[in-house]
Every structure is written in structure tokens, then in C-alpha cells.
Design a protein around this motif. Sequence first.
Motif, PDB file in Angstrom:
ATOM      1  N   TRP A 236       0.816  -1.213   0.000  1.00  0.00           N
ATOM      2  CA  TRP A 236       0.000   0.000   0.000  1.00  0.00           C
ATOM      3  C   TRP A 236       0.852   1.267   0.000  1.00  0.00           C
ATOM      4  N   SER A 237       2.106   1.135  -0.439  1.00  0.00           N
ATOM      5  CA  SER A 237       3.005   2.293  -0.436  1.00  0.00           C
ATOM      6  C   SER A 237       2.521   3.410  -1.336  1.00  0.00           C
ATOM      7  N   HIS A 238       1.743   3.080  -2.375  1.00  0.00           N
ATOM      8  CA  HIS A 238       1.243   4.125  -3.275  1.00  0.00           C
ATOM      9  C   HIS A 238       0.224   5.011  -2.564  1.00  0.00           C
ATOM     10  N   TYR A 239      -0.387   4.509  -1.488  1.00  0.00           N
ATOM     11  CA  TYR A 239      -1.300   5.320  -0.681  1.00  0.00           C
ATOM     12  C   TYR A 239      -0.581   5.987   0.487  1.00  0.00           C
ATOM     13  N   LEU A 240       0.381   5.282   1.057  1.00  0.00           N
ATOM     14  CA  LEU A 240       1.076   5.756   2.258  1.00  0.00           C
ATOM     15  C   LEU A 240       2.577   5.653   2.021  1.00  0.00           C
ATOM     16  N   PRO A 241       3.205   6.748   1.598  1.00  0.00           N
ATOM     17  CA  PRO A 241       4.596   6.669   1.148  1.00  0.00           C
ATOM     18  C   PRO A 241       5.640   6.603   2.258  1.00  0.00           C
ATOM     19  N   CYS A 242       5.267   6.905   3.501  1.00  0.00           N
ATOM     20  CA  CYS A 242       6.250   6.812   4.589  1.00  0.00           C
ATOM     21  C   CYS A 242       6.716   5.362   4.702  1.00  0.00           C
ATOM     22  N   ASN A 243       8.039   5.173   4.694  1.00  0.00           N
ATOM     23  CA  ASN A 243       8.580   3.812   4.674  1.00  0.00           C
ATOM     24  C   ASN A 243       9.766   3.603   5.607  1.00  0.00           C
ATOM     25  N   ARG A 244      10.016   4.586   6.448  1.00  0.00           N
ATOM     26  CA  ARG A 244      11.107   4.455   7.413  1.00  0.00           C
ATOM     27  C   ARG A 244      10.738   5.218   8.688  1.00  0.00           C
ATOM     28  N   ALA A 245      11.325   4.786   9.785  1.00  0.00           N
ATOM     29  CA  ALA A 245      11.162   5.512  11.053  1.00  0.00           C
ATOM     30  C   ALA A 245      12.497   5.531  11.764  1.00  0.00           C
ATOM     31  N   VAL A 246      12.785   6.630  12.437  1.00  0.00           N
ATOM     32  CA  VAL A 246      13.947   6.691  13.318  1.00  0.00           C
ATOM     33  C   VAL A 246      13.410   6.914  14.725  1.00  0.00           C
ATOM     34  N   ALA A 247      13.909   6.137  15.676  1.00  0.00           N
ATOM     35  CA  ALA A 247      13.396   6.191  17.047  1.00  0.00           C
ATOM     36  C   ALA A 247      14.538   6.396  18.034  1.00  0.00           C
ATOM     37  N   VAL A 248      14.242   7.143  19.103  1.00  0.00           N
ATOM     38  CA  VAL A 248      15.207   7.351  20.176  1.00  0.00           C
ATOM     39  C   VAL A 248      14.448   7.583  21.479  1.00  0.00           C
ATOM     40  N   GLN A 249      15.029   7.132  22.580  1.00  0.00           N
ATOM     41  CA  GLN A 249      14.420   7.317  23.893  1.00  0.00           C
ATOM     42  C   GLN A 249      15.171   8.398  24.666  1.00  0.00           C
ATOM     43  N   THR A 250      14.411   9.189  25.441  1.00  0.00           N
ATOM     44  CA  THR A 250      15.025  10.257  26.230  1.00  0.00           C
ATOM     45  C   THR A 250      14.514  10.218  27.662  1.00  0.00           C
ATOM     46  N   GLU A 251      15.265  10.855  28.543  1.00  0.00           N
ATOM     47  CA  GLU A 251      14.837  10.960  29.940  1.00  0.00           C
ATOM     48  C   GLU A 251      13.549  11.772  30.028  1.00  0.00           C
ATOM     49  N   GLN A 252      12.727  11.444  31.014  1.00  0.00           N
ATOM     50  CA  GLN A 252      11.489  12.189  31.257  1.00  0.00           C
ATOM     51  C   GLN A 252      11.842  13.439  32.053  1.00  0.00           C
ATOM     52  N   VAL A 253      11.648  14.610  31.443  1.00  0.00           N
ATOM     53  CA  VAL A 253      12.002  15.858  32.132  1.00  0.00           C
ATOM     54  C   VAL A 253      10.769  16.611  32.615  1.00  0.00           C
ATOM     55  N   ASN A 254       9.590  16.252  32.117  1.00  0.00           N
ATOM     56  CA  ASN A 254       8.349  16.884  32.559  1.00  0.00           C
ATOM     57  C   ASN A 254       7.394  15.808  33.067  1.00  0.00           C
ATOM     58  N   ILE A 303      13.866  16.904  20.398  1.00  0.00           N
ATOM     59  CA  ILE A 303      13.701  16.125  21.634  1.00  0.00           C
ATOM     60  C   ILE A 303      14.161  16.937  22.844  1.00  0.00           C
ATOM     61  N   LYS A 304      13.629  16.556  24.006  1.00  0.00           N
ATOM     62  CA  LYS A 304      14.008  17.178  25.265  1.00  0.00           C
ATOM     63  C   LYS A 304      14.566  16.094  26.171  1.00  0.00           C
ATOM     64  N   GLY A 305      15.511  16.449  26.992  1.00  0.00           N
ATOM     65  CA  GLY A 305      16.071  15.478  27.919  1.00  0.00           C
ATOM     66  C   GLY A 305      17.229  14.705  27.310  1.00  0.00           C
ATOM     67  N   LYS A 306      17.989  14.066  28.167  1.00  0.00           N
ATOM     68  CA  LYS A 306      19.169  13.302  27.760  1.00  0.00           C
ATOM     69  C   LYS A 306      18.767  12.057  26.975  1.00  0.00           C
ATOM     70  N   MET A 307      19.495  11.786  25.878  1.00  0.00           N
ATOM     71  CA  MET A 307      19.238  10.572  25.095  1.00  0.00           C
ATOM     72  C   MET A 307      19.658   9.340  25.889  1.00  0.00           C
ATOM     73  N   LEU A 308      18.801   8.311  25.844  1.00  0.00           N
ATOM     74  CA  LEU A 308      19.086   7.071  26.569  1.00  0.00           C
ATOM     75  C   LEU A 308      19.628   5.980  25.655  1.00  0.00           C
ATOM     76  N   ASN A 309      19.520   6.178  24.349  1.00  0.00           N
ATOM     77  CA  ASN A 309      20.086   5.227  23.396  1.00  0.00           C
ATOM     78  C   ASN A 309      20.398   5.959  22.105  1.00  0.00           C
ATOM     79  N   GLU A 310      21.106   5.305  21.206  1.00  0.00           N
ATOM     80  CA  GLU A 310      21.418   5.905  19.916  1.00  0.00           C
ATOM     81  C   GLU A 310      20.198   5.809  18.998  1.00  0.00           C
ATOM     82  N   PRO A 311      19.967   6.794  18.143  1.00  0.00           N
ATOM     83  CA  PRO A 311      18.836   6.729  17.214  1.00  0.00           C
ATOM     84  C   PRO A 311      18.930   5.480  16.337  1.00  0.00           C
ATOM     85  N   ARG A 312      17.791   4.840  16.136  1.00  0.00           N
ATOM     86  CA  ARG A 312      17.741   3.598  15.359  1.00  0.00           C
ATOM     87  C   ARG A 312      16.781   3.774  14.195  1.00  0.00           C
TER      88      ARG A 312
END
Length: 501
Positions: A236-254, A303-312
Motif C-alpha cells: 500500500w506504499s502508493h497510498y502511504l509513502p512513509c517507509n522508514r522511522a527513526v526512534a530514540v528514547q530520552t529521559e522524562q524531564v516533565n 527532543i528534550k532530555g538526555k538521550m538514553l540510546n542511539e537513534p535507530r
Amino acid sequence: MQNALKSICIVGGGTAGWMAATLLSSALRGSNIQITVVESPDIATIGVGESTVPSMMDFIQASQINLKEFIQATSATFKLGIRFDDWLTQGESYFHPFGKVGKDINGFEFYQAWLKSLADGEKSRWLDFSPSAIMAENERFMLRPAKHDNWVLSSYAHALHLDAVKVAHYLRDLCHKRGVTRIEATVKNVNLDEKDFIKSVELDNDTSLTSDFFIDCTGFHGLLIEKSLQVGFEDWSHYLPCNRAVAVQTEQVNNPVPYTIATAQKAGWSWSIPLQHRVGNGYVFASQFCSDEQAIETLLKQIKGKMLNEPRVIPFTTGRRKKIWHNNCLALGLAGGFLEPLESTAIHLVYKSLVHFIKHFPDSDFDAYNEQAFNDNINTDYQEIRDFIILHYCTSGRDDSDFWQWCQTMPVPKSLNEKIHTFRERGQLDHTLGQFFTNDSWCSILEGMKIRPKKYHPLLDAFHQQDLTNTLTKNINDIRATVKQMPNHHEYIQTHCQARN
């Protein structure tokens, strides 16, 4: 029963695998069907499906899970909906609340009565009539009391933000107590019989495992359903072209808010999911409009807060298997299909697939019509959610980047085109039995995108204008008075279900 299944083998752990083992161990209790999970120590869970929808609460109840324990073990927070920032135009926000919006009046959907009130000169917002939206705006939350006579308390719904890795660990421990067998190994070969049914899987510990039925939870790889059974994939890529995600976790500051934030970006959108102990952040993007490096840079700037892992970076293809159940194999989670996480439906589709499977639970005769009925049902669910996600893109007014310019003329399925046309003309949305997103959800997105019908239902002209105004004013006052009595979301968690470290 003479032809009853005796065993089910779930290949793959993670959220999908352990949800399957948990729900089936509850639903099949007393059946003597042996459930085995083969979980590889080498394959990490994707671990980003951390925002859920209200059906998560149905899964918890159906699986006989203690909610307080589950929240404490998974660092969960409560979720009342999704706030969409910059989707219509930059600087504008709207909210998709869970639960009901308003009270139906004299048999008419509330949205129609609200449209009539606007035509009469009233100035109320659509969200003024949503208990979940007002709770979210004020960062209030409480679980619904068992006994009450307040329509507001009956109208809101909620889901959870949770740590997917901790969910898998919690469910694995629970399944162990329920007698589910876990084998730590990797499947290296799949053996089929003369009818193209899976006969056994060979493991890397030099053993093989036979079973009556197999559930494929091997992620995008689809080791059983695709690599072995070759059912094919509907892209269904012709309807929804997003095909990648980058994720990272950060400390909870609020203090965590009781909603997910989805912010439109130049080549897709980013998420912020607040847990008790950290925040999940990500950017879903289309690689034809944005490189991995650009996506990572965009995400790290916000992002806010210290990164807890490298972006993936996680590549994916939007779509589903052409058959999610084939012969004696059910594909679950990413092995069955993937719809980008804009409306947090990944875990919902795991649960819904299991509900359909239990309803159509086979015996060893494996009736083809039963299998087809299952596939028809789950295919309808995938298509409905696909159309709902496309709605967010095709109605946007943004044209400030190549991606959003593409969305201005993007292909739209006939099923969605017809729905939008009917809504524009009369404000009506035909609800199909079993549909997950309610008419209130559709109205919330369309209203957020400033798509307003030309007319309201003609029979509403019979309503007395002052009576309607009084009713709507009372609705607003009831909601605000009830929400005012609720505790702060963060304080409620701290008091009742603070996470265990």
C-alpha cells in the motif's frame, strides 16, 4: 472433541508473540491445548509500538491481567487521545479524543445536532463535548468507578502508553505461570507436508518441533507465512509513502501528559510518547523526500532530555499479507502486515486478529470457508484503518515541502473518497458493524482539518432552537464539572500505580 487441536506453536516472542500466548492461554484454559513459544535470543523486539488504543484495555481484561500490576511493570501512563500539531497548517493543532463526543439527541447523532447549533449562531467547539478531550486539556485522569450514574464518566475512554520491551517480559512471566512452554532457540528451517501445511520447524539447538497449528510472530521477515508458505504481500506504499522511522528514547524531564503528540514534519511526522520513566520519540518519514541523516537531525533537534540510546532507523513497507491465515499458520503483528503508527493501531491489530482467530478457531479439519471468513474480517479491519490514516494526509492544507505537495494530489482509495464526499454533503458517515474507528473519531479528524459539511440533517429543523442550546450548554457544564473533580494525571499515577524500577 475428536478433531480438536492438541498444540499451538508460536514462533517469535516480542509483543505480538507474548500477547498471543497470553490471550490464548486464557481463552483456551481447560482445553488441554499445549502452547509453546519459540523465542530467539538473537532477535531484538522492534520495541517502538508503545502507544495503544482503547482495545488494549479489552485485551487486559480478556487476558485476566491485573491492571495495576501491568501498569507498574510496564511504566505505563494513561492515554486519552492524540494531539496533532501542524497537520492542517503550521502552528495549528487539533485533538483526536477517545470515547464518545456528546450525547445523541432524540435518536440523531450528536454531530448533526452540533452542526444545527452552529447554524443557529452557537460558538461551541466540537471538543467541548468530549470528556476525554477536556480531561486531556486539563491533564486530569481517573479510572472509571465501578458504580456511578454520571454520563460523563460513561463517555470517556482511554488506552495506555507503555514500554514494549517491559510488556513482553511481563507477559512472558505471566505465561510461564500459566503453563506455556518457552523454548529459547532460533528456527532455521520450516518443513511442509504434501498439502502445504507446516509439519515442523527445525531449531538451531538440533531439535525439531511439530505442532497442529503455528502462529508466525517473526516480524517483517515473515519466516513461516511468507518465506515458507509464500502467500504474497499487498503493498500500500502508493497510498502511504512513509517507509522508514527513526526512534530514540530520552529521559522524562516533565510530568507525563495523558496523550500522544504527533507533529507533522517536512517529510512525514514525529511522535512523542510519555512514559513514567522516559519518553519515546520518533520520526516516520518517506525516504524519497528525506534521507536517514536528515531525519535523525530533525528528530534530535526537537527532543528534550538526555538521550538514553542511539537513534535507530527502522525500514518498513506499508501493507498486509494477501492471506493472514493460510492452512495451519496465522501471521500476527508485523508478520501479518504493517500500517504506519500514526493512530497507534499495531497492537490493536494483534488483538483484533486474535479475537477473530478465537471466534473462527479451527479443528484439525481446517475448513476452508472458516479460514476465508477470518481473512475477510481481518482484511476489512486493515482496510478501514488504512483509509483512516490516509485521511490525515489527503485533507492536509500544507504545501510547504515536496512531501506535502505530493499529498495534495495523492491517490485516495474509492472507499475513502466516497466517505469524504458523503460527509462534505450531509455530515453523514455510515458506520459498519465491527468498525474500530467510530463516527466520532472520523468527525474529530475532519473537524480538525476544517472540513465542515454543507448541510445538517434536514429533520433537525424540527428541534426547538432554545431547547437545543440549553441541552448543549448543560452537556458542556456537566463535562467541565466532572473533570474538575478528577485528580491530576501525574498525581493519580504516583498515588495509585507508580512504576516499579
